[in-house]
Design a protein around this motif. Structure first.
Motif, short mmCIF file in Angstrom:
data_model
loop_
_atom_site.label_atom_id
_atom_site.label_comp_id
_atom_site.label_asym_id
_atom_site.label_seq_id
_atom_site.Cartn_x
_atom_site.Cartn_y
_atom_site.Cartn_z
N ALA A 174 61.23 -11.09 -22.47
CA ALA A 174 60.53 -10.09 -23.26
C ALA A 174 59.13 -9.92 -22.69
N PRO A 175 58.47 -8.77 -22.92
CA PRO A 175 59.03 -7.58 -23.57
C PRO A 175 59.99 -6.83 -22.64
N GLY A 176 60.58 -5.78 -23.15
CA GLY A 176 61.54 -5.05 -22.35
C GLY A 176 62.94 -5.62 -22.51
N PRO A 177 63.86 -5.28 -21.57
CA PRO A 177 65.24 -5.72 -21.71
C PRO A 177 65.38 -7.24 -21.66
N PRO A 315 43.58 7.49 -33.93
CA PRO A 315 44.25 6.89 -32.77
C PRO A 315 45.69 6.49 -33.09
N ASP A 316 46.58 6.86 -32.21
CA ASP A 316 48.00 6.51 -32.35
C ASP A 316 48.17 4.99 -32.29
N ARG A 317 49.20 4.47 -32.92
CA ARG A 317 49.45 3.03 -32.92
C ARG A 317 50.39 2.61 -31.78
N ARG A 318 50.77 3.55 -30.92
CA ARG A 318 51.77 3.24 -29.89
C ARG A 318 51.16 3.00 -28.51
N PHE A 319 49.97 2.45 -28.49
CA PHE A 319 49.35 2.04 -27.23
C PHE A 319 49.53 0.54 -27.05
N ILE A 424 49.87 3.38 -22.48
CA ILE A 424 50.98 3.55 -23.42
C ILE A 424 51.80 2.27 -23.51
N ASP A 425 52.22 1.92 -24.72
CA ASP A 425 53.20 0.86 -24.92
C ASP A 425 54.57 1.48 -24.65
N GLN A 426 55.18 1.11 -23.53
CA GLN A 426 56.42 1.76 -23.11
C GLN A 426 57.64 1.30 -23.90
N ASN A 427 57.45 0.37 -24.84
CA ASN A 427 58.54 -0.01 -25.73
C ASN A 427 58.53 0.81 -27.01
N THR A 428 57.71 1.87 -27.02
CA THR A 428 57.64 2.77 -28.17
C THR A 428 58.13 4.16 -27.76
N SER A 429 58.24 5.04 -28.73
CA SER A 429 58.70 6.40 -28.48
C SER A 429 57.65 7.27 -27.81
N LEU A 430 56.42 6.77 -27.71
CA LEU A 430 55.35 7.60 -27.14
C LEU A 430 55.64 7.95 -25.69
N ILE A 431 56.22 7.02 -24.92
CA ILE A 431 56.47 7.30 -23.50
C ILE A 431 57.46 8.45 -23.33
N ASP A 432 58.43 8.57 -24.22
CA ASP A 432 59.38 9.68 -24.14
C ASP A 432 58.70 11.00 -24.49
N GLU A 433 57.84 10.98 -25.49
CA GLU A 433 57.14 12.21 -25.89
C GLU A 433 56.27 12.74 -24.75
#
Length: 962
Positions: A174-177, A315-319, A424-433
């Motif tokens: 962790a984190p990730g897969p 500020p977004d919480r997905r950083f 960006i925290d890439q384990n959140t939906s922000l990276i897709d957006e």
């Protein structure tokens, strides 16, 4: 693609009370493991031993300790490794195929490792090491560990200095897969089969690929060989950029992120340059395509600017949270100290933090986020306790000061100092957006190239995975193929998609960034040293079987501490480009090129070398000799002696095509024969080793390099500031003069001397004289420098529009002014392009490069500025259009060009304009100021001069005003 499955052949090859060995047989290799979990042997299909080192097949980290396996067993296609010290058991599935052995981790039982080396193999032969490719190879044999999915991080290292090569597949929980499911392919094959097998593997495993319609990977196409511009400009500048492409011979450009994007994250548009937003950007790309020019998008995809709606006002919480603590006491909206429960000595700005260098400067990193408020702080204390943020500024970046309860999280987001943004925290939906928005712009506009900058700005706990992930998130959403895929960091998981690599920042940018971050300038390399480092980087990329480049190389004008990029320095770069067949990339700006008097000569050199390289006009032996580091060569295109390009005038000697008969075969790094020649249509390209000639014409304004040319000599000659009529004590009949493109120049002849005009274009003088005689003639030459023409303009004579006024009309007087002065009466802001200006029209007496100087004062001090607007160009107040903008010494009347902010001393760098003979209209805009007429910048006098070396003074102005 369906792959034929080969059954494992398991044979006990040795039986002792201590261990039994197992052979795993695949069509391409045989692998022997001991029952202690060590690799005993790895042989290729012909039985040649490639390893022979007892290395553990895998290792695990549990807690703070790393462990080797204690035992191994193999049943069918299932390999089991037991770690007795921890009680952990790893289970693998082994699947041999015609081209690789697939190794997949299927289960982890017992205590879970936090990290592991999933598998590793020692390679015993000497050869090249593709660290990112995770391959070791020589001329005949290759061994590679290819990731079969995104979980493993495959790499290659030398176990010891000069020792064996080690291929590893690393993974973590962790984190990730998670660990389970991670798979790699062990490829053992002839070297010439490695790339085709990797291509097949990328398709079989569903990896990110990037191929043309015929299935050729982009890295193997000629797209990667083309040099390119890296520039910041707008829709209205397309024709100007196309002209620079024609001058340089480059057929690719990359548009800087700040040119089109005002805010990474939502990717809002820079409407000053692209008022039509997506439509304008697409129109620009289409226009370049019609001119045969490929267009690249430079972007930031792993982070979000602090000015973006994802940050302000909430500020977004997905950083990515890289540091955190807990608020120790309730906090009121007015409090300027913030106390936490823990120890924050390692936060930015702490006097005892181990980290001393902070990208963009430490102040950008000195902040803490509590609930929805960003709080900036100046210091951390008290000494010995380190639990309080002191001298706080509440409600930073448009957030609102608020009350916060004890126990609230005090977060620090990972910060990128380049764009001043959050990672960006890439384990959140922000990276897709964010990547979906970026891909939509790319697809709509039809770009051909993409550069992911700031790849290092990711969660460091799983660095290579996240560097790869954000790029793959975008690439899978892009419709066009092939794409010239580039980025700051090329990883193993991106190898099948990348087109080329090895970019570094410009020479001056690397130095300035190093100093801003807290580094020292001691032992900083020269320009040639910087180029050599780029060559070394490209060579390391080549070991990964990846094309490289020499860039981003700057094109900079004269300023304090530098004469600007010189023709010989640039030719050194182009020789390395040609020698290694590496494209270059030029990171610069219109203003820098316009300020530099040598720009036409630099682009001419670029065009000639780019043609030679792209059209394979220089033979391999000559290219190898041009690779020598620290050695200067000069190219001479000599059309008058095609049968003996290296010979002296009037003494042709038959020779074989392209290479001197006397030129032996040498390794790179050995001094060449006096000249090297290649010919493939057009004037033969002859390269001579050269050295710098000091004191040309008794001074430093004229520059020259000299070397042997056949039985005689040749010298290159240029003027680095302006132009001059140069008289050389040599009979004109004994010297031939050619320009960079091989066109002959006829000098004037008088009294046994030759006279010619020398300017920003490089000339070559060819003679039968020995080197020392030609050098003496150059040093004894005389130069008559062209007298500068200056046009003086009093500010008060301009047509004033908007909030611009004469000081006298606002009751302002200044004894230091030459007359009345112009001042803005409003509050100018370079983020808002208000049409407040003073307009001037002058008559330009001749075509050419002119410099604009302005006499200004900033009563309040600081890095204030005016702006320059050249109709019909659109109104823009970005840094390239500033007048002034120097912060040191600005509170007194001074002459200025263009600076870079608060740390820039006056006068800054020259503002250069390429102007045509006839009427010229320009406007001086209000750009910065404190908001009132008495405190805003004042403009007194302007001067246009056609001499790049001119540094305008008050004494000159007084003389002219008489």
């Amino acid at each position: 693609m369906t792959t034929r499955i080969i059954l494992l052949l398991i044979l006990p090859v040795a039986l002792t009370p201590a261990f039994a060995d197992f052979i795993i047989t695949a069509p391409s290799c045989n692998l022997i493991l001991t029952d202690a979990g060590r690799v005993l042997s790895l042989t290729n299909a012909h039985g040649v031993e490639l390893s022979g080192a007892r290395f553990p097949f895998a290792t695990i980290t549990v807690g703070s300790s790393t462990h080797d396996p204690s035992s191994a067993s193999l049943t069918g296609n299932t390999l089991t490794l037991t770690f007795a010290e921890t009680g952990t058991v790893l289970t693998y599935e082994l699947t041999p195929t015609p081209n690789w052995l697939l190794i997949r981790l299927t289960a982890v039982t017992g205590p879970r490792p936090s990290r592991m080396t999933m598998c590793q193999f020692v390679v015993n032969f000497r050869g090249k090491l593709g660290r990112r490719l995770s391959a070791a190879y020589n001329d005949t044999q290759a061994v590679c560990l290819q990731a079969a999915n995104r979980q493993p991080d495959c790499t290659a290292v030398r176990a010891t200095d000069g020792g064996p090569l080690l291929l590893r597949a690393l993974n973590q929980d962790a984190p990730g897969p998670k660990l389970e499911g991670a798979a790699v392919a062990l490829i053992v094959c002839p070297t010439d089969r490695l790339k085709p097998i990797l291509k097949q593997a990328s398709h079989d495993f569903g990896l990110l690929t990037n191929e043309d319609a015929r299935g050729t990977p982009v890295k193997d196409t000629d797209l990667t060989r083309g040099s390119y511009w890296f520039m910041s400009f707008g829709e209205a500048d397309a024709d100007k950029m196309i002209d620079y492409c024609k001058q340089s011979g480059f057929k690719q450009i990359m548009l800087s992120s700040n040119a089109w994007c005002a805010s990474p994250g939502h990717y809002l548009f820079n409407e000053a340059r692209f008022p039509r937003k997506e439509q304008g950007l697409k129109a620009l790309v289409d226009k370049f395509h019609r001119s045969g020019i490929l267009v690249g998008m430079h972007c930031f995809a792993s982070k979000v600017a602090k000015r973006d709606p994802y940050v302000t006002p909430v500020p977004d919480r997905r950083f990515w949270v890289d540091k955190q603590d807990v608020l120790a006491t309730d906090l009121t909206p007015e409090a300027n100290v913030v106390k936490v429960q823990g120890d924050i000595r390692e936060w930015a700005g702490s006097p005892v933090a181990r980290t001393k260098m902070w990208e963009g400067g430490v102040k950008l990193h000195q902040e803490v986020i509590i609930d929805d408020e960003i709080i900036q702080y100046e210091t951390i204390g008290p000494d010995g306790q380190w639990n309080t943020f002191q001298n706080c500024k509440r409600g930073a970046y448009g957030t609102k000061p608020a009350a916060h309860k004890a126990g609230a999280q005090a977060r620090h987001y990972g910060i990128d100092g380049c764009i001043n943004g959050y990672i960006i925290d890439q384990n959140t939906s922000l990276i897709d957006e964010t990547t979906t928005r970026l891909a939509d712009i790319y697809n709509y506009c039809g770009f051909d190239m993409i550069y992911f900058d700031g790849g290092e700005d990711v969660d460091k706990t799983r660095f290579n995975y996240y560097v790869s992930n954000f790029q793959e998130q975008v690439m899978r959403k892009l419709k066009k193929r092939p794409i010239i895929h580039m980025g700051t960091i090329m990883t193993h998981l991106l190898w099948n998609s990348f087109a080329r690599s090895a970019t570094v920042d410009t020479y001056l940018a690397t130095l300035r960034g190093h100093l801003i971050a807290g580094g020292s300038a001691e032992n900083w390399p020269t320009v040639r040293g910087h180029i050599d480092r780029s060559v070394n980087y490209a060579a390391s990329i080549a070991e990964d079987m990846m094309p490289g480049e020499l860039g981003w190389f700057g094109l900079w004008p004269r300023e304090k501490g530098t004469d600007g990029l010189q023709l010989d320095e640039f030719e050194y770069l182009m020789c390395k480009s040609l020698g290694y067949d590496l494209p270059i990339s030029l990171e610069t700006s219109f203003s820098q090129m316009e300020m530099h008097p040598l720009t036409p000569g630099l682009l001419e050199i670029a065009a000639v070398y780019e043609d030679l390289r792209m059209n394979h006009k220089v033979d391999a032996q000559t290219c190898k000799l041009l690779q020598q580091k620290g050695k200067d060569f000069a190219l001479i295109l000599d059309p008058t002696n095609p049968s003996r390009p290296g010979g002296s005038p009037g003494n042709p000697t038959p020779r074989s095509a392209g290479v001197s008969p006397a030129l032996p075969t040498r390794s790179a790094g050995v001094s060449p024969a006096p000249n090297m020649t290649s010919s493939a249509g057009g004037p033969p390209a002859t390269f001579i080793p050269v050295e710098t000639v000091p004191n040309v014409a008794g001074g430093n304004d004229l520059r020259a390099q000299i070397g042997p040319y056949g039985t005689g000599s040749a010298a290159t000659l240029w003027h680095w500031l302006r132009d001059a009529e140069v008289t050389i004590p040599l009979p004109a009949r004994d010297v031939r003069i050619v320009d960079m493109k091989g066109r002959e120049i006829k000098p004037k002849s008088s009294a046994g001397n030759l006279t010619l005009n020398v300017g920003s274009h490089r000339l070559a003088l060819i003679t039968s004289l020995p080197v020392e005689k030609l050098q003496q003639a150059l040093q004894n030459a005389t130069a008559t420098h062209r007298q500068a023409q200056r046009i003086w303009i009093q500010a008060e004579t301009g047509k004033l529009v908007g909030e611009m006024a004469l000081g006298s009309t606002k009751g302002l007087k200044d004894e230091g002014a030459f007359g009345d002065f112009v001042v803005c009466t409003g509050k100018p802001n370079f983020d808002t392009a208000n049409p407040w200006y003073a307009e001037y029209t002058v008559n330009i007496p001749h075509d050419g490069s002119w410099a604009l100087w302005s006499r200004v004062i900033y009563p309040g001090g600081g890095d204030q500025s005016f702006g320059l607007w050249l109709p019909p160009d659109p109104l823009s107040l970005d840094g390239d259009n500033a007048i002034g903008n120097c912060g040191i010494g600005s509170d007194k009347w001074h002459w200025t060009g263009r600076g870079g902010g608060s740390t820039s001393p006056v006068p800054g760098a020259t503002i250069r304009l390429n102007l045509k003979q006839g009427p010229f209209t320009f406007r001086v805009l209000a750009r910065e100021g404190r908001g009132t007429a008495p405190t805003n910048p004042r403009l007194d006098l302007l001067c246009l001069t056609d001499d790049a070396a001119d540094e305008i003074t008050d004494e000159m102005a007084r003389s002219a005003m008489k």
